[in-house]
Motif scaffolding. Structure first.
Motif, PDB file in Angstrom:
ATOM      1  N   ILE A  60     -14.365   8.201   8.737  1.00 36.01           N
ATOM      2  CA  ILE A  60     -14.576   8.529   7.323  1.00 36.01           C
ATOM      3  C   ILE A  60     -16.080   8.610   7.058  1.00 36.01           C
ATOM      4  CG2 ILE A  60     -14.368   7.673   4.962  1.00 36.01           C
ATOM      5  CD1 ILE A  60     -11.593   6.690   5.634  1.00 36.01           C
ATOM      6  N   VAL A  61     -16.485   9.734   6.505  1.00 34.52           N
ATOM      7  CA  VAL A  61     -17.901  10.014   6.297  1.00 34.52           C
ATOM      8  C   VAL A  61     -18.319   9.622   4.889  1.00 34.52           C
ATOM      9  CG1 VAL A  61     -19.662  11.826   6.211  1.00 34.52           C
ATOM     10  CG2 VAL A  61     -17.854  11.903   7.955  1.00 34.52           C
ATOM     11  N   VAL A  62     -19.456   8.957   4.785  1.00 40.49           N
ATOM     12  CA  VAL A  62     -20.018   8.591   3.494  1.00 40.49           C
ATOM     13  C   VAL A  62     -21.330   9.343   3.321  1.00 40.49           C
ATOM     14  CG1 VAL A  62     -20.882   6.725   2.060  1.00 40.49           C
ATOM     15  CG2 VAL A  62     -18.954   6.318   3.592  1.00 40.49           C
ATOM     16  N   GLN A  63     -21.380  10.227   2.342  1.00 40.07           N
ATOM     17  CA  GLN A  63     -22.576  11.034   2.109  1.00 40.07           C
ATOM     18  C   GLN A  63     -23.383  10.468   0.943  1.00 40.07           C
ATOM     19  OE1 GLN A  63     -20.835  14.951   1.388  1.00 40.07           O
ATOM     20  NE2 GLN A  63     -21.444  15.599   3.423  1.00 40.07           N
ATOM     21  N   SER A  64     -24.677  10.259   1.163  1.00 40.38           N
ATOM     22  CA  SER A  64     -25.552   9.874   0.069  1.00 40.38           C
ATOM     23  C   SER A  64     -25.852  11.094  -0.795  1.00 40.38           C
ATOM     24  CB  SER A  64     -26.867   9.297   0.605  1.00 40.38           C
ATOM     25  OG  SER A  64     -26.643   8.063   1.250  1.00 40.38           O
ATOM     26  N   VAL A  65     -25.906  10.881  -2.099  1.00 38.55           N
ATOM     27  CA  VAL A  65     -26.179  11.987  -3.013  1.00 38.55           C
ATOM     28  C   VAL A  65     -27.600  12.501  -2.818  1.00 38.55           C
ATOM     29  CG1 VAL A  65     -26.293  12.682  -5.432  1.00 38.55           C
ATOM     30  CG2 VAL A  65     -24.555  11.061  -4.677  1.00 38.55           C
ATOM     31  N   LEU A  66     -28.544  11.578  -2.690  1.00 38.09           N
ATOM     32  CA  LEU A  66     -29.952  11.933  -2.514  1.00 38.09           C
ATOM     33  C   LEU A  66     -30.434  11.498  -1.139  1.00 38.09           C
ATOM     34  CD1 LEU A  66     -31.609  10.878  -5.899  1.00 38.09           C
ATOM     35  CD2 LEU A  66     -30.491  13.043  -5.331  1.00 38.09           C
ATOM     36  N   SER A  67     -31.387  12.235  -0.604  1.00 38.76           N
ATOM     37  CA  SER A  67     -32.027  11.812   0.634  1.00 38.76           C
ATOM     38  C   SER A  67     -32.838  10.547   0.374  1.00 38.76           C
ATOM     39  CB  SER A  67     -32.950  12.916   1.155  1.00 38.76           C
ATOM     40  OG  SER A  67     -34.022  13.132   0.246  1.00 38.76           O
ATOM     41  N   ASP A  68     -33.031   9.765   1.419  1.00 38.38           N
ATOM     42  CA  ASP A  68     -33.820   8.540   1.277  1.00 38.38           C
ATOM     43  C   ASP A  68     -35.232   8.846   0.777  1.00 38.38           C
ATOM     44  OD1 ASP A  68     -31.690   7.025   2.169  1.00 38.38           O
ATOM     45  OD2 ASP A  68     -32.361   7.014   4.262  1.00 38.38           O
ATOM     46  N   ARG A  69     -35.825   9.928   1.280  1.00 45.04           N
ATOM     47  CA  ARG A  69     -37.183  10.291   0.882  1.00 45.04           C
ATOM     48  C   ARG A  69     -37.264  10.605  -0.603  1.00 45.04           C
ATOM     49  NH1 ARG A  69     -41.716   8.834   1.319  1.00 45.04           N
ATOM     50  NH2 ARG A  69     -41.336   8.720   3.568  1.00 45.04           N
ATOM     51  N   PRO A 301     -14.313   6.447  -4.674  1.00 40.66           N
ATOM     52  CA  PRO A 301     -15.259   6.813  -3.614  1.00 40.66           C
ATOM     53  C   PRO A 301     -14.652   6.728  -2.216  1.00 40.66           C
ATOM     54  CG  PRO A 301     -15.772   4.647  -4.500  1.00 40.66           C
ATOM     55  CD  PRO A 301     -14.717   5.223  -5.385  1.00 40.66           C
ATOM     56  N   ASN A 302     -15.218   7.498  -1.301  1.00 44.72           N
ATOM     57  CA  ASN A 302     -14.766   7.465   0.091  1.00 44.72           C
ATOM     58  C   ASN A 302     -14.853   6.055   0.651  1.00 44.72           C
ATOM     59  OD1 ASN A 302     -14.574  10.199  -0.207  1.00 44.72           O
ATOM     60  ND2 ASN A 302     -16.103  10.717   1.354  1.00 44.72           N
ATOM     61  N   GLY A 303     -13.809   5.681   1.378  1.00 42.95           N
ATOM     62  CA  GLY A 303     -13.791   4.379   2.034  1.00 42.95           C
ATOM     63  C   GLY A 303     -13.123   3.281   1.244  1.00 42.95           C
ATOM     64  N   ILE A 304     -12.764   3.552  -0.017  1.00 44.23           N
ATOM     65  CA  ILE A 304     -12.136   2.496  -0.814  1.00 44.23           C
ATOM     66  C   ILE A 304     -10.630   2.476  -0.554  1.00 44.23           C
ATOM     67  CG2 ILE A 304     -11.629   3.841  -2.913  1.00 44.23           C
ATOM     68  CD1 ILE A 304     -12.702   1.379  -4.496  1.00 44.23           C
ATOM     69  N   SER A 305     -10.067   1.283  -0.462  1.00 44.58           N
ATOM     70  CA  SER A 305      -8.632   1.125  -0.226  1.00 44.58           C
ATOM     71  C   SER A 305      -7.873   1.299  -1.536  1.00 44.58           C
ATOM     72  CB  SER A 305      -8.335  -0.263   0.358  1.00 44.58           C
ATOM     73  OG  SER A 305      -8.988  -0.428   1.603  1.00 44.58           O
ATOM     74  N   VAL A 306      -6.751   2.017  -1.460  1.00 40.30           N
ATOM     75  CA  VAL A 306      -5.968   2.300  -2.659  1.00 40.30           C
ATOM     76  C   VAL A 306      -4.489   2.091  -2.398  1.00 40.30           C
ATOM     77  CG1 VAL A 306      -7.636   3.955  -3.599  1.00 40.30           C
ATOM     78  CG2 VAL A 306      -5.821   4.766  -2.081  1.00 40.30           C
TER      79      VAL A 306
END
Length: 361
Positions: A60-69, A301-306
């Motif tokens: 399962i992929v978790v994408q950040s909205v913004l880059s760290d920079r 959000p991705n990764g949350i158990s439901v």
């Protein structure tokens, strides 16, 4: 990866996603094995949720909205601007705001670009950062949400730029509030609350006196706590007397406030925050803005158990970008019994709904 409550982590489990400080330094590397002492340290630092490695959800992929920079650059720009505004008080001729406006314009443009290139709905719960000052993290989050709402409402590039500046500066008046009130861990007294509310007036004053910021940006600071039914502050405005951008920022502001962990209040999960907005829609918030918000943000959000309405249990594995409350689920259990994992797309299985989120593995 699986999203879990920090308090539920067991010794021996492994951190799945690096945790950063807001200045870009690493607080904790992914791959580290938890100890009871480490869990306690994270809780003391206010880290409510983390991602852990999990065999059933390792892909399962978790994408950040913004880059760290970009996150670092935005936080640094705000930190510098807010500090200089506080130092220079309300000096309308201060070069600080002039230079700050140039930096913010670039930052807003970069944020808007990264949001538009993001191929899933927005989830800031997946970006786990430790911040030394809540106001900067909050201002950045509000900006991300506001720009996402604005894009959904088809605002043009110039309007998005103005909205973004209004959002990132909506709380700038708080630099003039006594830190003991601003950071008080308990409920404010009536007198303290009146002082706190004055941040809208301070923010308006400092922005309207500088020619680099439009009247619209100043009114975002002034009006973001106004509500359609007249129950807001500082002027008790109603309906269309509140600028659309201030209404957008008001929705983003409330959502981020209630979904952020605070000393005096446990954070709501995103779906709870959305429900709160809907409960106030029509009376306090424009339903169009709330609907645009819901269309932009990952409710689960991705990764949350439901748990589902048909007693199946699983983990959110991917978002349906335009139907943010009906993600794709990896089913792991049926009627509390383990099954061979398979997926169900809630945008297609319309007779099934999510009935519960579980942050305990």
């Amino acid at each position: 990866m699986r999203l879990v409550a920090t308090a539920s982590i067991q010794p021996g489990e492994v951190l799945g996603q690096t945790i950063y400080r807001d200045n870009g330094t690493i607080l904790l590397h992914s791959g580290v094995q938890f100890t009871a002492r480490l869990v306690k340290r994270l809780l003391e630092q206010g880290i409510t949720y983390v991602y852990i490695e999990d065999e059933a959800t390792k892909d399962i992929v978790v994408q950040s909205v913004l880059s760290d920079r970009l996150r670092q650059d935005a936080t640094s720009s705000m930190r510098s601007l807010f500090a200089d505004v506080q130092k220079n008080k309300l000096n309308k001729n201060s070069f600080v705001l002039d230079e700050g406006e140039k930096n913010l314009t670039e930052i807003i443009h970069r944020i808007a670009e990264e949001i538009s290139s993001h191929d899933e709905s927005i989830s800031l719960l997946t970006d786990i950062y430790l911040t030394d000052d809540y106001i900067f993290q909050h201002s950045l989050n509000v900006t991300i949400y506001a720009l996402a709402i604005g894009a959904t409402l088809n605002l043009n590039a110039q309007e998005l730029a103005e909205l973004g500046k209004g959002a990132i500066l909506h709380d700038i008046g708080k630099v003039f509030i006594d830190p003991e009130i601003l950071q008080k861990p308990d409920k404010l007294t009536d007198e303290e609350y009146e002082i706190m509310k004055s941040h809208t007036i301070f923010g308006y004053d400092v922005l309207r006196k500088n020619h680099n910021y439009s009247s619209v940006v100043a009114h975002c600071a002034y009006q973001h706590h106004e509500r359609l039914d007249g129950t807001g502050y500082p002027r008790g405005l109603k309906g269309s007397d509140i600028h659309l951008f201030a209404q957008i920022i008001g929705v983003a502001d409330v959502f981020d406030a209630v979904t952020s962990n605070r000393v005096y209040r446990k954070a709501m999960l995103p779906h709870e925050g959305v429900e709160l907005l809907y409960s106030s829609a029509v009376e306090q918030f424009d339903i169009r803005v709330v609907e645009a918000f819901k269309s932009s943000v990952a409710v689960y959000p991705n990764g949350i158990s439901v748990e589902l309405s048909d007693n199946r249990q699983g983990v959110v594995m991917k978002q349906n970008k335009t139907i943010c409350d009906r993600p794709i689920i990896r089913i792991l259990k049926e009627n509390d019994k383990d099954v061979e994992p398979y997926t169900v797309d809630l945008s297609k299985s319309l007779n099934v709904t999510i009935t519960k989120c579980n942050l305990v593995k």
